[in-house]
Design an enzyme around this catalytic site. Structure first.
Site, short mmCIF file in Angstrom:
data_model
loop_
_atom_site.label_atom_id
_atom_site.label_comp_id
_atom_site.label_asym_id
_atom_site.label_seq_id
_atom_site.Cartn_x
_atom_site.Cartn_y
_atom_site.Cartn_z
N HIS A 1 0.83 -1.22 0.00
CA HIS A 1 0.00 0.00 0.00
C HIS A 1 0.86 1.27 0.00
O HIS A 1 0.79 2.09 -0.91
CB HIS A 1 -0.87 0.04 1.26
CG HIS A 1 -1.74 -1.15 1.49
ND1 HIS A 1 -2.90 -1.36 0.79
CD2 HIS A 1 -1.63 -2.18 2.36
CE1 HIS A 1 -3.49 -2.46 1.23
NE2 HIS A 1 -2.74 -2.99 2.18
C1 BDR Z 1 -2.94 0.83 5.33
O1 BDR Z 1 -3.17 0.34 6.65
C2 BDR Z 1 -1.97 -0.16 7.20
O2 BDR Z 1 -2.20 -1.41 7.71
C3 BDR Z 1 -0.95 -0.13 6.11
O3 BDR Z 1 0.32 0.24 6.63
C4 BDR Z 1 -1.46 0.90 5.14
O4 BDR Z 1 -1.01 2.20 5.47
C5 BDR Z 1 -3.67 -0.07 4.35
O5 BDR Z 1 -5.02 -0.09 4.61
#
Ligand code: BDR
Ligand code: CA
Length: 313
Positions: free
Chosen positions: A243
């Site tokens: 992400h």
């Molecule tokens: C986001 O949530 C976190 O778990 C990850 O680091 C990312 O920023 C994804 O939904």
């Protein structure tokens, strides 16, 4: 080209870690003024620890790292150990950090940097809940006009949510903060789940990280090895979605991404859809556009960039 000055606001997290490594490996394009930590994936004492571990892994012991808000503006902190493990950075066996945290609060650092630099020269890169950024905007409303851009990971449209059916984790943890940020008037670029779920670490891509043979390359392979088990089990996806590195990859090569300039509002009232990013993708309202909401990614180009840059550390 002069590198773009950024502040990374983060809650590491394995994918935050890769995002930070990519930024630190790209000094021609990115100058990291400092890293501000927030509670999110794990509590603040761990996110500040993990940010230091990552900077030491990258050989950047001189990076300024600040502790910020330890809880959302108006709700109880929700964490994500079920995804990231107990430490938030489970997977590789990395040494405890020895570099110090900076004195002072992350929020004050953000405000001071924006006031000390010429308007329009600092890009904020939030990779976690938006509590620090919203608190800075509340404390010093004058900074909104000084922000060059906010490039953030959060939200989802056609992909729905990953912590509730409607909400993505970063926005869900602090919807009030997200609401403040999306209304602040600064140019915003959003990397939602619609994009980040295309940034999947397949076996071949993971092997390419490992084959770098460097400490950073092997650590990235081990982080994604750990991180992928959750998404594979839950979504049946081919590997871990990276992400947060979408944010820093965008700064290096924006052409990897495609999106629309649209209106995005945050749900802050309904428990059922709390933290939903209501993205007017089809422009069915006359609400004014306030964000460039990405929808597509050149995944092969993204991983080629990532592997090349991690290999430089
Ligand atoms: C986001 O949530 C976190 O778990 C990850 O680091 C990312 O920023 C994804 O939904
Ligand atoms: Ca994150």
């Amino acid at each position: 080209m002069t590198p773009r000055k950024i502040i990374i606001d983060t809650d590491p997290g394995q994918d935050d870690a890769v995002a930070i490594l990519l930024a630190l490996a790209s000094p021609d394009e990115i100058e990291v003024l400092g890293i501000t930590c927030v509670a999110g994936n794990v509590p603040l004492d761990l996110t500040t620890r993990n940010a230091r571990i990552v900077c030491e892994l990258a050989g950047h012991r001189d990076m300024r790292i600040f502790a910020g808000c330890d809880r959302p503006l108006g709700r109880k902190l929700v964490t994500a150990e079920h995804v990231h493990g107990k430490t938030g950075l489970d997977g590789p066996d990395l040494p405890d950090p020895t570099m110090a945290l900076q004195d002072g609060h992350a929020v004050d650092f953000i405000i001071d940097q924006l006031r000390d630099h010429a308007p329009g020269t600092i890009t904020l890169c939030p990779l976690g809940p938006l509590t620090n950024i919203a608190t800075a905007l509340q404390k010093a409303p004058d900074i909104a006009k000084r922000i060059a851009k906010i490039v953030l990971m959060g939200g989802g449209c056609f992909e729905g949510g990953n912590i509730t059916p409607a909400a993505e984790f970063n926005i869900y943890v602090d919807p009030q903060a997200a609401d403040i940020v999306f209304k602040c008037g600064a140019p915003i670029v959003v990397m939602p789940l619609d994009v980040t779920h295309k940034a999947l670490v397949t076996r071949a891509r993971n092997d390419a990280f490992r084959a770098l043979g460097t400490a950073a390359g092997v650590a990235v392979a081990e982080m994604t090895d750990f991180f992928e088990r959750f998404d594979k089990e839950k979504y049946g996806s081919a590997g871990a979605p990276l992400h947060d590195p979408c944010v820093t990859a965008y700064l290096v090569d924006p052409d990897l991404f495609n999106g629309r300039h649209i209106n995005v509002e945050i749900e802050t009232q309904s428990e059922l859809t709390m933290g939903m990013t209501v993205a007017d993708w089809w422009r069915v309202t006359d609400r004014p556009p306030n964000a460039t909401f990405m929808g597509d990614l050149d995944a092969d180009g993204f991983f080629a960039l990532l592997t090349d840059r991690i290999g430089r550390l």
